[in-house]
Design an enzyme around this catalytic site. Structure first.
Site, short mmCIF file in Angstrom:
data_model
loop_
_atom_site.label_atom_id
_atom_site.label_comp_id
_atom_site.label_asym_id
_atom_site.label_seq_id
_atom_site.Cartn_x
_atom_site.Cartn_y
_atom_site.Cartn_z
N GLU A 159 0.84 -1.19 -0.02
CA GLU A 159 0.03 0.02 -0.08
C GLU A 159 0.63 1.19 0.15
O GLU A 159 0.53 2.19 0.86
CB GLU A 159 -0.85 -0.08 1.21
N GLU A 273 -6.32 -10.65 -1.44
CA GLU A 273 -7.03 -10.28 -0.26
C GLU A 273 -8.52 -10.25 -0.53
O GLU A 273 -8.97 -9.38 -0.09
CB GLU A 273 -6.64 -9.13 0.48
C1 XIL Z 1 -6.78 -6.29 8.17
C2 XIL Z 1 -6.51 -7.24 9.35
O1 XIL Z 1 -7.57 -7.99 8.75
C3 XIL Z 1 -7.47 -6.67 10.52
O2 XIL Z 1 -7.62 -7.62 11.45
C4 XIL Z 1 -6.41 -5.70 10.96
O3 XIL Z 1 -6.91 -4.87 12.22
C5 XIL Z 1 -6.08 -4.53 9.90
O4 XIL Z 1 -5.43 -5.18 8.79
N1 XIL Z 1 -4.98 -4.43 3.66
C6 XIL Z 1 -3.79 -5.63 4.11
C7 XIL Z 1 -4.21 -6.45 5.26
O5 XIL Z 1 -2.84 -5.30 3.38
O6 XIL Z 1 -3.21 -6.41 6.15
C8 XIL Z 1 -5.45 -5.63 6.04
O7 XIL Z 1 -5.79 -6.82 7.25
C9 XIL Z 1 -6.69 -5.59 5.24
C10 XIL Z 1 -6.49 -4.48 4.18
#
Ligand code: XIL
Length: 484
Positions: A159, A273
Site C-alpha cells: 500500500e 486479499e
Molecule cells: C487487516 C486485518 O484483517 C485486521 O484484523 C487488522 O486490524 C487490520 O488489517 N490490507 C492489508 C491487510 O494489507 O493487512 C489488512 O488486514 C486489510 C487491508
C-alpha cells in the site's frame, strides 16, 4: 514418486485403502485439489482468532481441506514481529509455518514495509533517514532470514501508493516514505532478496482493480514495475488486494487487463486479499439472488485467474463470515465463501464451477515443478493428516473395494477399524479411549464421539462419502468411508 516416499507407511496404507474404498473423483472435489491439479494456489488467511486458539474447530478443518496457500491476518506484520527494537517475536508466525508444513500449504508472508501496523517505537526515528534505513534493513533481513526457504512469497511493500486521482507515492502518514523517500521501496526488495534469494517478492496494494486509465493506481504500479525491472530490482509479482463490493461489476475484467500488462513485463499477478462484501445495512435482508450475484462475481474472478497464465495465487481475506474484518472495520458484511455457520455459500459453488469449467490441461501455471511439488517437509507426526490431497499421488493403486458390509483397516500401533453397516468398531488395546470424528468431503465436521468403549453408532449420518478420523493417545488413523 517424491510424494509417495514422503508418506509415512501409515498414511500410505490409509490412502490406498481409501482409494479402493470409494469413488476417487468425488474425493477430489475440494477447491484445494482442483487448484493443485491446475498448478495454482487458492487459499484464505488464518484469522488472528486462530492464532489465539479462539476459533471454532470447523475453521481449521475446512481451511486445511479446502485450500493450499495460507497467509497470516496480522501475525507477520511489523508490529507483531518486532514489537521492540531489534527484539523479534516469531512465535505466532512459526505456529502458522508449522501448520502449513504439516498440511502441505504454501505460505505467503505479509507484510514487510507498510505504513500501517508499524511498531510504535519506529516513530521515535521520524525523519531520520539513515536510522530508518537501518531499522527497515534490519527488520527485513531478520524476518525474511528467519523463515528463509519456508515462506514462498513476501509482500515486500504494501500500500505505498496514495488514493489521489493522479496516483503517486503515499507521501503522508508513512514513516518510511516521509523519512526515507521512494528509495525505501527499491531497498526493501533488494534486502528481501538478499535474505532469501528463492522467495518471490511482491508489491501489494488495494484499488488496483479499478482499471488502467491514465493516472490510475494500476497504471502507476505498471510504470513502477517497468522501472524496477529495468533497474534489476528483484520484483517477481504484484498483489491486487481486491477488497470490493457487490456493485463493483467491472473489476474482474480490470484485473484481467492488469494481468496482461504485467505479463509483458514478466511479472505474476496474484489476487491476495479478495472479499466481495454487501453493504453492512443489508445484513439479514439478503436474498438468494443477492448471494447468487456474489457467486457470479467470485466466478468471474476465478475465471480470469485461471485463464491468465501469469496468475498464480488467489487468496481470500477470510474463510467464514463469522470472522471477517469487513464487519469490524469496513462497514461491509458477508463477503466470503462460507457463512457464519461455516456452510458453503453459492459463492463457494461458483468457485468450484469455475475450476471444473477450466480443465487442468488448459490451465497454465506460472510455477516450475520445484514449487508445485516441493520436497515434503511434513513432520512424521501422524495425528493430523490431510489424506484428501495425499491420496492423489497413489491414485493408480490396484487395491479394490472387495466387500460391502465389513471393512477393516489396520494401523501399525495395534488399532483397527471395522465398519459393519452403520456401526464403526475401533479394535485394539487403546480402543476404549478412542475418539471418532467424521467429516464430510468439504471437511465439515458432522459427527464426533469419544469414550464409547470402541463402538460408534453412525446411524445419524446420511448416506454418502466421508472422511473419518480415529484418535487414541498418540495414534491416529484418517481414512475415507462410504456409508450406505
Ligand atoms: C487487516 C486485518 O484483517 C485486521 O484484523 C487488522 O486490524 C487490520 O488489517 N490490507 C492489508 C491487510 O494489507 O493487512 C489488512 O488486514 C486489510 C487491508
Amino acid at each position: 514418486m517424491k510424494k509417495i516416499h514422503a508418506l509415512s507407511h501409515f498414511a500410505l496404507c490409509t490412502a490406498i485403502i481409501g482409494v479402493g474404498f470409494m469413488n476417487a473423483q468425488a474425493a477430489d472435489e475440494t477447491i484445494r485439489q482442483l487448484a493443485k491439479e491446475r498448478g495454482r494456489f487458492i487459499g484464505t488467511i488464518l484469522n488472528s482468532e486462530w492464532f489465539n486458539d479462539a476459533i471454532e474447530p470447523e475453521f481449521e478443518e475446512i481451511h486445511k481441506t479446502q485450500f493450499n496457500v495460507v497467509v497470516a491476518e496480522n501475525e507477520m506484520k511489523f508490529d507483531a514481529t518486532e514489537p521492540k527494537e531489534d527484539e523479534f517475536n516469531f512465535e505466532k508466525g512459526d505456529k502458522m509455518v508449522k501448520y502449513a508444513q504439516a498440511n502441505g500449504l504454501r505460505v505467503r508472508g505479509h507484510a514487510l514495509a507498510w505504513h500501517s501496523q508499524v511498531a510504535n517505537w519506529v516513530n521515535n526515528y521520524k525523519g531520520q533517514k539513515q536510522k530508518l534505513l537501518a531499522v527497515l534493513k534490519n527488520h527485513i533481513t531478520k524476518v525474511v532470514g528467519h523463515w528463509k526457504g519456508q515462506i514462498a512469497e513476501w509482500d515486500v511493500v504494501n500500500e505505498a501508493i496514495n488514493d489521489d486521482y493522479n496516483a503517486d507515492w503515499r507521501s503522508t502518514n508513512s514513516v518510511w516514505y516521509e523519512g526515507i523517500g521512494a528509495e525505501f521501496l527499491d531497498s526493501a526488495f533488494v534486502w528481501a532478496h538478499e535474505a532469501d534469494p528463492d522467495a518471490e517478492l511482491c508489491y501489494n496494494d488495494y484499488s488496483i482493480e479499478w482499471g488502467l486509465r491514465e493516472g490510475s493506481k494500476a497504471s502507476f504500479v505498471v510504470e513502477q514495475v517497468k522501472r524496477w525491472k529495468k533497474n534489476n530490482i528483484p520484483i517477481t509479482c504484484v498483489g491486487t488486494q481486491t477488497h470490493i463490493e457487490i456493485a463493483h461489476e467491472t473489476t474482474p475484467q480490470n484485473v484481467r487487463a492488469l494481468a496482461k500488462a504485467l505479463a509483458e513485463l514478466g511479472v505474476t499477478l496474484n489476487i491476495t486479499e479478495l472479499d466481495i462484501g454487501f453493504p453492512k445495512g443489508s445484513a439479514g435482508k439478503l436474498t438468494a439472488a443477492d448471494y447468487a450475484k456474489q457467486g457470479h462475481l467470485y466466478r468471474q474472478f476465478m475465471d480470469v485467474f485461471l485463464e491468465e497464465p501469469n496468475m498464480g495465487e488467489f487468496v481470500i481475506w477470510g474463510l467464514t463470515d463469522a470472522h471477517s474484518w469487513l464487519d469490524e472495520q469496513q462497514g461491509k458484511t458477508e463477503g466470503l465463501l462460507f457463512d457464519k455457520q461455516y456452510k458453503p455459500k453459492p459463492a463457494y459453488d461458483s468457485v468450484m464451477a469455475s475450476l471444473k469449467a477450466h480443465p487442468a490441461s488448459e490451465v497454465k501455471t506460472p510455477y516450475p515443478d520445484s514449487i508445485l511439488n516441493p520436497p515434503d517437509t511434513t513432520a512424521k507426526d501422524t495425528t493430523v493428516k490431510d489424506t484428501t490431497v495425499k491420496d492423489t499421488t497413489v491414485r493408480d493403486t490396484t487395491v479394490k473395494d472387495t466387500s460391502d458390509a465389513i471393512k477393516m483397516f489396520a494401523i501399525p500401533n495395534n488399532i483397527s477399524i471395522h465398519i459393519a453397516g452403520r456401526t464403526l468398531f475401533v479394535m485394539g488395546t487403546a480402543a476404549k479411549d478412542s475418539k471418532v470424528e467424521v467429516f464430510d468431503m468439504q471437511g465439515r465436521p458432522i459427527f464426533s464421539m469419544e469414550n464409547s468403549k470402541g463402538v460408534f453408532d453412525l446411524s445419524s449420518i446420511a448416506d454418502g462419502l466421508y472422511v473419518v478420523r480415529v484418535r487414541s493417545g498418540s495414534a491416529s488413523l484418517v481414512t475415507r468411508i462410504s456409508i450406505r
